[in-house]
Design an enzyme around this catalytic site. Structure first.
Site, PDB file in Angstrom:
ATOM      1  CG  HIS A 158      -2.086  -0.933   1.084  1.00  0.00           C
ATOM      2  ND1 HIS A 158      -3.118  -0.735   0.195  1.00  0.00           N
ATOM      3  CD2 HIS A 158      -2.363  -2.097   1.720  1.00  0.00           C
ATOM      4  CE1 HIS A 158      -3.986  -1.728   0.295  1.00  0.00           C
ATOM      5  NE2 HIS A 158      -3.550  -2.578   1.206  1.00  0.00           N
TER       6      HIS A 158
ATOM      7  CG  HIS B  40      -3.494  -5.894   8.947  1.00  0.00           C
ATOM      8  ND1 HIS B  40      -4.345  -4.874   8.603  1.00  0.00           N
ATOM      9  CD2 HIS B  40      -2.292  -5.593   8.400  1.00  0.00           C
ATOM     10  CE1 HIS B  40      -3.687  -3.985   7.854  1.00  0.00           C
ATOM     11  NE2 HIS B  40      -2.449  -4.415   7.727  1.00  0.00           N
TER      12      HIS B  40
HETATM   13 FE   FE2 Z   1       0.084  -4.855   3.274  1.00  0.00          FE
END
Ligand code: FE2
Length: 279
Positions: free
Chosen positions: A68, A180
């Site tokens: 990202h 995450h």
């Molecule tokens: Fe990522």
């Protein structure tokens, strides 16, 4: 030597937790060096220059990224001004910014930080194994760097484990990021490299990967996008690892999980906290 690595900061909740907690954490652990993955810090997508500055001011020595990194267009420009912001080293040649850097830790040690990205279920970048290998060959442990920390931003745990074994004994630590979700496989590999498949995120765990649940759930149910992904705003759990480095050799003596605040079960590296807090 003590290194703290914190996983992907997601949105305002993650940023607030870092800004509030990191200065005290640095002191509590007597950390010499702190790395944070910040690629989801701006509303879940990318990082702005202002947010980068906030994370550095809070006590991060280096901020890493991943897939990202370019979500905020300004990053293409400001990354050239900030050598403490890294993007994956195996992006195509000519990409702005840099994928590795040598940084001074609080104890005077030179720490080489390498940010690489996996290719399994992700964009087809250059080979991360060869990119990391070239960097370590150019600036190895005790041949230019006192410690070498690799943020391997990847989806597949298999690819992350393979990279861990590939550099075992040649790097101080391989820390997985991107999913995450913190894994419980932190260990020092046989050659001395500290390893964890994923450090987890600094964000609200009452969420889908840090985002409000409604839109992701609706997309799974209907396959129709109804709106934007919005970061969940509940209290964040700060997650990551603490790594104790043997200063004589540069490899790791111990690695332990950090999970503080929010909803997850709480954890701190026992080898640090026991010494600091007599029972
Ligand atoms: Fe990522």
């Amino acid at each position: 030597m003590r290194i703290v690595f914190l996983g992907d900061v997601v949105g305002r909740s993650g940023r607030a937790a870092i800004i509030e907690t990191l200065p005290g954490l640095r002191e509590r652990y007597r950390a010499d060096f702190v790395v944070i993955n910040g690629e989801n810090a701006a509303g879940g997508f990318g990082i702005s220059e202002q947010i980068l500055t906030e994370l550095l001011d809070a006590g991060a020595d280096v901020v890493t990224t991943g897939n990202h990194v370019w979500d905020q267009r300004e990053t293409l420009i400001f990354i050239e001004r900030h050598d403490r912001l890294l993007r994956p080293i195996n992006f195509p040649k000519g990409a702005p910014g840099r994928g590795a850097g040598l940084f001074k830790a609080a104890n005077g040690a030179d720490v080489l930080v390498i940010n690489a990205m996996g290719r399994v279920f992700m964009n087809d970048l250059d080979c991360p194994f060869r990119a990391v290998d070239a960097e370590i060959e150019a600036c190895g442990l005790k041949r230019g760097a006192d410690a070498i920390l690799i943020d391997f931003h990847a989806e597949a745990t298999s690819e992350k484990q393979a990279l861990g074994y590939f550099v075992d004994g040649r790097a101080s630590a391989v820390i997985g990021t991107h999913t995450h979700v913190p894994t419980a496989d932190e260990q020092v590999l046989n050659g001395g490299t500290a390893y964890i498949s994923d450090a987890g995120m600094c964000g609200d765990y009452d969420s889908v990967l840090g985002m409000n649940k409604e839109e992701p759930l609706s997309r799974f149910l209907t396959k129709i996008p109804n709106g934007r992904f919005q970061p969940a705003l509940g209290e964040a759990t700060i997650t990551g690892v603490g790594i104790e480095i043997d200063e004589a050799t540069g490899v790791a003596k111990a690695i332990g999980p950090i999970r503080l605040g929010g909803r997850l079960s709480q954890a701190e590296p026992a080898f640090w906290v026991r010494a600091a807090t007599p029972v």
